[in-house]
Design an enzyme around this catalytic site. Structure first.
Site, short mmCIF file in Angstrom:
data_model
loop_
_atom_site.label_atom_id
_atom_site.label_comp_id
_atom_site.label_asym_id
_atom_site.label_seq_id
_atom_site.Cartn_x
_atom_site.Cartn_y
_atom_site.Cartn_z
N ASP A 56 36.16 -88.82 106.94
CA ASP A 56 34.91 -89.01 107.67
C ASP A 56 34.84 -90.45 108.14
O ASP A 56 35.07 -91.38 107.35
CB ASP A 56 33.70 -88.72 106.78
CG ASP A 56 33.53 -87.22 106.56
OD1 ASP A 56 34.15 -86.43 107.29
OD2 ASP A 56 32.78 -86.84 105.64
N ASP A 103 30.90 -73.76 110.62
CA ASP A 103 30.22 -73.95 109.34
C ASP A 103 29.48 -72.67 109.03
O ASP A 103 28.74 -72.16 109.89
CB ASP A 103 29.21 -75.11 109.43
CG ASP A 103 29.90 -76.46 109.60
OD1 ASP A 103 31.09 -76.57 109.25
OD2 ASP A 103 29.25 -77.41 110.09
#
Lengths: 192, 251
Positions: free
Chosen positions: B11, B130
């Site tokens: 990230d 997701d």
């Protein structure tokens, strides 16, 4: 100087980055004169056969490539365009290798994406490489096995992982993305 | 034989890797390039970089970072985070990314997938999904997992394949962050129902979790972040373990 053929395909910068890491200078060009002058030519590629071939024909680069007498390395789509014909957009290709390019039958995941090892290898590119070594593939079309095949791989069926005819070399996999093994294969080409 | 892939995910926030990262041997583990090189050296098969800030100003900086990563690492990598348009994709691919991942923007405007595939080829189009199990149904979520949409996960995955995606990055929100293992249920269902590779994501806590998802589903790869970043599982150890368990990996 190594010339990297510029055309409407992706992945060209990655090839240049790999050459830089190996300590070789290169230029990205579609100028026939530069291609003729270079010590070696790399014909990279990720993309679609029909539009890539169209780009080459429009600029007369097909004739330039075929007439090259120095070592030439086709990568991925570059290798497929060096074959006779591709089922992708029913494309007539350069005809350097006596093989046709076909779509994988849909019996497993397509594209063939990821690391795979060799069934067979031969020739200068594979000095110091073993059958257990893995290289990175990403393709939905494959080149059939022919008299020009210099390495094979198995996914759905055995296919040409690499081809050679005279001064023309090619890999279906991406040596520039295949970690240390890929660097060794690139180095072998650069030392021809 | 085609190998199952192990993919660390980084990230990125303001050009730096986030989450406490525990790599003793790195001078600067917050530098994505240093960390990426270390993962490549250890035998990671691919890397994924997700820009979690993803604002317009950051987009240019991200392209610069991608250029630095591409210059340094010799394995494929995917970049994502807030990508809305073909121009965004083009900039990142030109900077040297091998693949680009889209999520909410593909749900909002599914044609983005076919435009990307048409322009740059399916091989570089990774659609991230997701998903969360709600009342017995796996539902697609967008906006970083905040907003449910009407799609059922397997049906959306099939649609995404038809539109020209080359790969799916499937994150189970029920499992993400729990370290209790990947969701075998939805990973199995999605990888059975489509013919493009699926990357399993969310829930990795132990080496057994990787063998479990590879044994029980047809997923092509497994992705994890914190267990690698904290050095709890190293990639060479994980691969040795999977090899011993007869799962085909690149050693």
């Amino acid at each position: 100087m190594i010339a990297i053929l510029k055309y409407n395909a992706g992945n060209i910068k990655s090839v240049q980055n790999a050459l830089t890491r190996l300590g070789y200078e290169s230029i990205i060009t579609d100028d026939p004169e530069e291609l003729m002058k270079a010590e070696k030519v790399i014909f990279p590629g990720v993309g679609e056969a029909g539009s890539a071939m169209h780009y080459l024909l429009e600029r007369g680069l097909d004739k330039t490539i075929i007439s090259l007498k120095k070592p030439v390395l086709g990568i991925c789509l570059g290798m497929q365009l060096m074959c006779r014909h591709s089922e992708e957009a029913d494309t007539r290709c350069l005809g350097i290798f006596d093989a046709d390019v076909k779509l994988f039958p849909p019996v497993d995941k397509i594209p063939h994406m990821g690391w795979n090892n060799f069934l067979t290898i031969k020739g200068e590119l594979y000095k110091g490489i073993s059958l257990e070594d893995d290289v990175y593939f990403v393709h939905s079309y494959y080149s059939e096995i022919s008299s020009c095949t210099s390495a094979t791989c198995d996914y759905i069926l055995p296919f040409s992982a690499s081809m050679q005819s005279g001064n023309f070399y090619a890999t279906q996999f991406h040596p520039e993305k295949s970690a240390g093994v890929g660097e060794k294969i690139l180095q072998n080409f650069l030392e021809i | 034989m085609l190998k199952r892939r192990i993919i660390p995910c980084l990230d990125i926030k303001d050009g730096r890797t986030v989450k406490g990262i525990n790599f003793i041997n790195l001078r600067d583990a917050g530098d994505p390039v240093e960390l990426a090189k270390e993962y490549a050296r250890q035998g990671a098969d691919e890397l994924v970089f997700l820009d979690i800030t993803a604002t317009i100003e950051n987009r240019k900086a991200l392209a610069g970072l991608v250029e630095r990563i591409a210059a340094e690492i010799n394995i494929p990598f995917t970049v994502g985070g807030g990508i809305d348009t073909i121009e965004d994709v083009s900039i990142l691919l030109k900077a040297g990314a091998d693949k680009v991942t889209v999520n909410s923007s593909a749900v909002k405007r599914p044609e983005l997938i076919s435009e990307m595939a048409g322009e740059f080829g399916s091989q570089c189009v990774v659609v991230a999904i997701d998903t969360k199990l709600i009342d017995g149904e796996w539902i697609v979520f967008v906006n970083g997992g905040r907003t449910p949409v009407e799609y059922k996960t397997a049906a959306w995955a099939r649609r995404v394949e038809e539109l020209g995606a080359g790969e799916i990055l499937l994150t189970s929100m029920n499992n993400d962050g729990t370290r209790s293992g990947f969701s075998i249920d939805i990973t199995g269902e999605v990888s059975r129902s489509i013919n493009i590779p699926v990357i399993a994501s969310g829930g990795a806590g132990t080496m057994e979790h990787f063998s479990e998802v590879f044994f029980n589903t047809a997923c092509s790869a497994a992705l994890a972040a914190s267990i690698f970043h904290f050095g709890e599982i190293t990639i060479p150890d994980l691969k040795k373990y999977l090899h011993k368990e007869n799962i085909s990996v690149r050693l």
